[in-house]
Design an enzyme around this catalytic site. Sequence first.
Site, short mmCIF file in Angstrom:
data_model
loop_
_atom_site.label_atom_id
_atom_site.label_comp_id
_atom_site.label_asym_id
_atom_site.label_seq_id
_atom_site.Cartn_x
_atom_site.Cartn_y
_atom_site.Cartn_z
N ASP A 1 39.77 39.71 34.66
CA ASP A 1 38.96 39.74 35.89
C ASP A 1 38.94 41.14 36.49
O ASP A 1 37.89 41.65 36.88
CB ASP A 1 39.46 38.71 36.90
CG ASP A 1 40.98 38.66 37.06
OD1 ASP A 1 41.68 39.42 36.36
OD2 ASP A 1 41.46 37.88 37.90
C1 LIG Z 1 52.95 52.26 52.84
C2 LIG Z 1 52.52 50.86 52.85
C3 LIG Z 1 51.57 50.54 51.80
C4 LIG Z 1 51.27 49.11 51.75
C5 LIG Z 1 50.28 48.85 50.71
C6 LIG Z 1 50.14 47.43 50.44
C7 LIG Z 1 49.52 47.31 49.12
C8 LIG Z 1 49.49 45.93 48.64
C9 LIG Z 1 49.37 45.98 47.23
C10 LIG Z 1 49.07 45.00 46.42
C11 LIG Z 1 48.81 43.65 46.79
C12 LIG Z 1 48.28 42.98 45.62
C13 LIG Z 1 47.65 41.70 45.93
C14 LIG Z 1 46.36 41.68 45.21
C15 LIG Z 1 46.07 40.35 44.73
C16 LIG Z 1 45.59 40.41 43.32
C17 LIG Z 1 45.59 39.03 42.80
C18 LIG Z 1 45.98 39.00 41.35
O1 LIG Z 1 47.11 39.18 41.03
N1 LIG Z 1 45.01 38.73 40.48
C19 LIG Z 1 45.22 38.63 39.06
C20 LIG Z 1 44.82 37.25 38.59
O2 LIG Z 1 43.52 36.95 38.94
C21 LIG Z 1 44.40 39.69 38.40
O3 LIG Z 1 44.35 39.46 37.04
C22 LIG Z 1 45.02 41.02 38.72
C23 LIG Z 1 44.29 42.05 38.94
C24 LIG Z 1 44.83 43.35 39.43
C25 LIG Z 1 44.52 43.44 40.90
C26 LIG Z 1 44.96 44.70 41.51
C27 LIG Z 1 44.64 44.65 42.95
C28 LIG Z 1 45.03 45.86 43.69
C29 LIG Z 1 44.62 45.70 45.09
C30 LIG Z 1 45.31 46.55 46.05
C31 LIG Z 1 45.00 46.09 47.43
C32 LIG Z 1 45.50 47.04 48.43
C33 LIG Z 1 44.91 46.86 49.75
C34 LIG Z 1 44.99 48.10 50.52
C35 LIG Z 1 43.82 48.26 51.39
C36 LIG Z 1 43.71 49.57 52.04
O1 LIG Z 2 44.07 29.86 27.13
C1 LIG Z 2 43.38 29.62 28.12
C2 LIG Z 2 43.83 29.85 29.44
C3 LIG Z 2 43.03 29.54 30.50
N1 LIG Z 2 41.81 29.01 30.28
C4 LIG Z 2 40.94 28.70 31.43
O2 LIG Z 2 40.99 29.80 32.34
C5 LIG Z 2 40.91 29.34 33.67
C6 LIG Z 2 42.05 29.89 34.51
O3 LIG Z 2 43.23 29.41 34.03
P1 LIG Z 2 44.44 28.98 35.01
O4 LIG Z 2 43.92 28.07 36.03
O5 LIG Z 2 45.52 28.52 34.15
O6 LIG Z 2 44.97 30.36 35.55
P2 LIG Z 2 44.83 31.20 36.87
O7 LIG Z 2 44.24 30.51 38.02
O8 LIG Z 2 46.12 31.81 37.07
O9 LIG Z 2 43.76 32.25 36.34
C7 LIG Z 2 43.49 33.44 36.98
O10 LIG Z 2 44.42 34.42 36.62
C8 LIG Z 2 44.32 35.11 35.45
C9 LIG Z 2 42.95 35.64 35.26
O11 LIG Z 2 42.86 36.25 34.03
C10 LIG Z 2 41.94 34.58 35.41
O12 LIG Z 2 40.63 35.05 35.29
C11 LIG Z 2 42.08 33.93 36.70
O13 LIG Z 2 41.13 32.94 36.81
C12 LIG Z 2 40.87 27.82 33.60
O14 LIG Z 2 39.57 27.37 33.74
C13 LIG Z 2 41.40 27.50 32.21
O15 LIG Z 2 40.89 26.31 31.70
C14 LIG Z 2 41.33 28.78 29.01
O16 LIG Z 2 40.22 28.33 28.84
N2 LIG Z 2 42.14 29.08 27.96
#
Ligand SMILES: CCCCCCCC/C=C\CCCCCCCC(=O)N[C@@H](CO)[C@H](O)/C=C/CCCCCCCCCCCCC
Ligand SMILES: O=c1ccn([C@@H]2O[C@H](COP(=O)(O)OP(=O)(O)O[C@H]3OC[C@@H](O)[C@H](O)[C@H]3O)[C@@H](O)[C@H]2O)c(=O)[nH]1
Length: 431
Positions: free
Chosen positions: A235
């Site tokens: 994503d």
């Molecule tokens: C000196 C103080 C500094 C404080 C900074 C606080 C920074 C917080 C950092 C990160 C929080 C991360 C939460 C983001 C949620 C992402 C959700 C997630 O894990 N999604 C995964 C599954 O769908 C996905 O595969 C991961 C993707 C990578 C996402 C990276 C997101 C980085 C976003 C940073 C946000 C910082 C906000 C700062 C705004 C100014």
């Molecule tokens: O092996 C797999 C794993 C997952 N999936 C599908 O992918 C979707 C997301 O899976 P889950 O609900 O287990 O996982 P999450 O909610 O944690 O996913 C999330 O985090 C990881 C990212 O890469 C995904 O895009 C995001 O949707 C579901 O629709 C699931 O059916 C597959 O089709 N095959």
Amino acid sequence: MQFLSVTGEILLGWLFCWLIHIVSICYGFRHLYKNQGPVKQADIGDEALPGVSILKPLTGVDKNLKENLESFFTQDYPQFELLFSVPDDHDPAILVVKSLIESYPKVDAKLFIGAQDVVSNGKINNMVRPYEAAKFNIIVISDTGIKTTPTTLREMVTCMKPDVGLVLQMPYCAPRKGFGAVYQQVYFGTMQARNCLSANACNINCSTGMSCMLRREVLDKAGGLTPFGKYLAEDHFIAEGIRQQGYKVVLSTLPALQNSGNCQISDFHKRLVRWAKLRMTSLPTLIFLEPLGESVIQGAAASIAASYLLDISPLAFFIGHLLVWFLSDYILIRIVQNGPLPFSKFEFLAAWLFRETMAPYILLQGHMTHHVTWRNRKYRVKWGGEVERISEPGDELEEKVEKYQTDSDNVTVQRSSKKMVEILNSVAVTS
Ligand SMILES: CCCCCCCC/C=C\CCCCCCCC(=O)N[C@@H](CO)[C@H](O)/C=C/CCCCCCCCCCCCC
Ligand SMILES: O=c1ccn([C@@H]2O[C@H](COP(=O)(O)OP(=O)(O)O[C@H]3OC[C@@H](O)[C@H](O)[C@H]3O)[C@@H](O)[C@H]2O)c(=O)[nH]1
């Protein structure tokens, strides 16, 4: 002197955290639910609405699956197709999808059985065939646990302006029963919403791929879906790929409603640890930044710094800090919920305290290994975010017959794979 400058920097970082709170509250208030009025929705007439192909990659069932999938059949949108896919012909989701397709003969819906095994990421493999078969240029990717509302598709299309390549729904939850459900709702309505809203307000890529709408022509220019299948955080990298084509990634005004049938805290924690691993390996600077965004860590550091620099009682500072953080989070979750919370203030307090104290532990767990279990597969995540698969579904089934637990928010899924049936038969014969 040097010590004074360190404490000064800590307090500056602390002030920066409050800026994030303020930005997320203001942006959330200004942006969320703003396309809901009939006037806004009517901005685009039905005839001008583009057709949408909705990809639903499924694996297994849970008690809410039927309700969640059915919500996609009852959308108020003139032209859409539903493309369900399951990895193999033993997947129990097949029965649910088939019965819904029979119940809604007027809805254009197809089921693809059997994923292509072309990349590491199981979700991408599961979407390859429906993506190729999709009729429309506007594609929605929607995870199995998402429940939609009749107006969501219209709203997302409204956000899809000509310069936009990807519309994300920020993750939130449908109300469900039990403390586990409250905890998930508080998690996504506070910490996750704060980061997601402030990041989007500042044009920082903060994606969750559970519900998003994209332009196929733009993704195709970035190579289509499969190049992103080498990552598990596909994503994040898809959003990055779309931005590199010069298109904007924007936030839908409606949050995604997660409504999985499993609200167990232990499974939710496993999912959060997996996400933490993906973030840390994909963007290693988050290893240092993320803990600094946590109330307890930030409060502890700032109260020590304040006691040295400003001669304030560290305990009083820490308690005051937590109290204001709590109130800001309460305001934010009310904005994300768009009204009163579906649980009591006491439940909010309990879930909030639990989240704030568990967060450092979850981040720490994310550091333990680079091994990730997602659904029925194990992966090793490399620095940079690429993954390699280290086990297949069949491997574990040969070792033991059991109900296996997904590491996400899904119920324990009883799989009826060929191998499992064979083993069960042999167990039945021998016992
Ligand atoms: C000196 C103080 C500094 C404080 C900074 C606080 C920074 C917080 C950092 C990160 C929080 C991360 C939460 C983001 C949620 C992402 C959700 C997630 O894990 N999604 C995964 C599954 O769908 C996905 O595969 C991961 C993707 C990578 C996402 C990276 C997101 C980085 C976003 C940073 C946000 C910082 C906000 C700062 C705004 C100014
Ligand atoms: O092996 C797999 C794993 C997952 N999936 C599908 O992918 C979707 C997301 O899976 P889950 O609900 O287990 O996982 P999450 O909610 O944690 O996913 C999330 O985090 C990881 C990212 O890469 C995904 O895009 C995001 O949707 C579901 O629709 C699931 O059916 C597959 O089709 N095959």
